[in-house]
Design a protein around this motif. Structure first.
Motif, PDB file in Angstrom:
ATOM      1  N   PRO A   1     -17.353 -16.123   9.094  1.00  0.00           N
ATOM      2  CA  PRO A   1     -17.052 -17.338   9.865  1.00  0.00           C
ATOM      3  C   PRO A   1     -16.983 -17.116  11.371  1.00  0.00           C
ATOM      4  N   TYR A   2     -16.718 -15.881  11.770  1.00  0.00           N
ATOM      5  CA  TYR A   2     -16.686 -15.584  13.201  1.00  0.00           C
ATOM      6  C   TYR A   2     -16.873 -14.089  13.432  1.00  0.00           C
TER       7      TYR A   2
ATOM      8  N   VAL B   1     -16.015 -20.312  21.451  1.00  0.00           N
ATOM      9  CA  VAL B   1     -15.343 -19.026  21.596  1.00  0.00           C
ATOM     10  C   VAL B   1     -13.842 -19.269  21.720  1.00  0.00           C
ATOM     11  N   VAL B   2     -13.068 -18.498  20.988  1.00  0.00           N
ATOM     12  CA  VAL B   2     -11.613 -18.612  21.036  1.00  0.00           C
ATOM     13  C   VAL B   2     -11.049 -17.388  21.750  1.00  0.00           C
TER      14      VAL B   2
ATOM     15  N   ILE C   1     -17.411 -18.039  17.167  1.00  0.00           N
ATOM     16  CA  ILE C   1     -17.572 -18.777  15.915  1.00  0.00           C
ATOM     17  C   ILE C   1     -19.034 -18.787  15.479  1.00  0.00           C
ATOM     18  N   ASN C   2     -19.244 -18.595  14.189  1.00  0.00           N
ATOM     19  CA  ASN C   2     -20.596 -18.619  13.625  1.00  0.00           C
ATOM     20  C   ASN C   2     -21.036 -20.067  13.443  1.00  0.00           C
TER      21      ASN C   2
ATOM     22  N   LYS D   1     -19.209 -28.793  11.399  1.00  0.00           N
ATOM     23  CA  LYS D   1     -17.871 -29.159  10.925  1.00  0.00           C
ATOM     24  C   LYS D   1     -17.114 -27.922  10.473  1.00  0.00           C
ATOM     25  N   HIS D   2     -17.835 -27.031   9.804  1.00  0.00           N
ATOM     26  CA  HIS D   2     -17.217 -25.785   9.358  1.00  0.00           C
ATOM     27  C   HIS D   2     -16.788 -24.954  10.567  1.00  0.00           C
ATOM     28  N   ALA D   3     -17.608 -24.933  11.607  1.00  0.00           N
ATOM     29  CA  ALA D   3     -17.277 -24.163  12.812  1.00  0.00           C
ATOM     30  C   ALA D   3     -15.990 -24.667  13.444  1.00  0.00           C
ATOM     31  N   LEU D   4     -15.822 -25.984  13.491  1.00  0.00           N
ATOM     32  CA  LEU D   4     -14.600 -26.544  14.078  1.00  0.00           C
ATOM     33  C   LEU D   4     -13.385 -26.258  13.191  1.00  0.00           C
ATOM     34  N   ALA D   5     -13.578 -26.270  11.869  1.00  0.00           N
ATOM     35  CA  ALA D   5     -12.479 -25.949  10.960  1.00  0.00           C
ATOM     36  C   ALA D   5     -12.051 -24.487  11.131  1.00  0.00           C
TER      37      ALA D   5
END
Length: 220
Positions: free
Chosen positions: A43-44, A186-187, A193-194, A200-204
């Motif tokens: 996921p990331y 990027v966090v 994030i992938n 939507k999955h990226a934001l989750a």
């Protein structure tokens, strides 16, 4: 016979060089259109650097020239409005080409004059629906004139040294993270994030990371 061998070798070298150029151009186009992402199904990607402290920052790298950014933008707006306390959000327009650099300066100028909301979607529509191109600062200033900002004030900010420095800093940040395409999330300058797993999955995933980091920093 010897000349024939030399000619064959030369032809082979030229063919190899041509193939390499095609690969490089193809990869560049692939990423510039926003298809680039993590190679795995993770996921990331966590970069090899320590976690930050204090506020958790989420950065969204985008371009007005990127159709994927446009389709992602409404999702980002809805998600951003529900961002957790203790987290911050920022958009950074990439500047890896002359046209993108000018648009990145326009983005910074619009933020400075509180005219972002009045022009953000207008710029997406102009570039992508009407195939409009802004080759000069004057053309951009004319476009935004009367939409939350005065032409001359916008032009001064667009062409200022401060704006140039801000755009250069954003591009250095983009490159230092090893990013190659947009949209990108990027966090805390550590977790990339992938985007290939769906927007939507990226934001989750981003949401979960933000919650985890905030919980860790609060000691709960």
């Amino acid at each position: 016979m010897r000349k024939d061998n030399i000619s064959t070798i030369r032809t082979g070298i030229l063919a190899a060089v041509a193939a390499l150029i095609l690969i490089v151009v193809g990869v560049g186009l692939y990423y510039s259109l926003g298809f680039g992402g993590a190679a795995s199904g993770e996921p990331y990607i966590a970069l090899d650097k320590p976690d930050g402290n204090g506020e958790v920052e989420v950065v969204y790298f985008f371009s007005y020239e990127c159709p994927h950014c446009r389709s992602f933008d409404d999702l980002v707006d809805g998600w951003q409005s529900k961002l957790h306390d203790g987290a911050a959000f920022a958009r950074i327009h990439v500047a890896y080409s002359p046209s993108n650099r000018l648009l990145a300066k326009a983005h910074r100028a619009l933020l400075r004059h509180n005219a972002f909301d009045a022009n953000h979607r207008r710029l997406f529509r102009a570039l992508q629906d009407r195939n409009r191109r802004f080759a000069t600062p004057n053309s951009l200033a004319q476009f935004v004139d009367g939409f939350g900002v005065d032409r001359d004030a916008f032009l001064r900010t667009l062409t200022s040294t401060r704006t140039a420095r801000e755009v250069e800093a954003g591009e250095r940040r983009f490159l230092s993270l090893g990013l190659t395409g947009v949209p990108a999330l990027v966090v805390d300058d550590k977790y990339i994030i992938n985007m290939d797993l769906g927007r939507k999955h990226a934001l989750a995933v981003t949401d979960n990371l933000v919650r985890e980091l905030l919980a860790k920093r609060s000691g709960s």
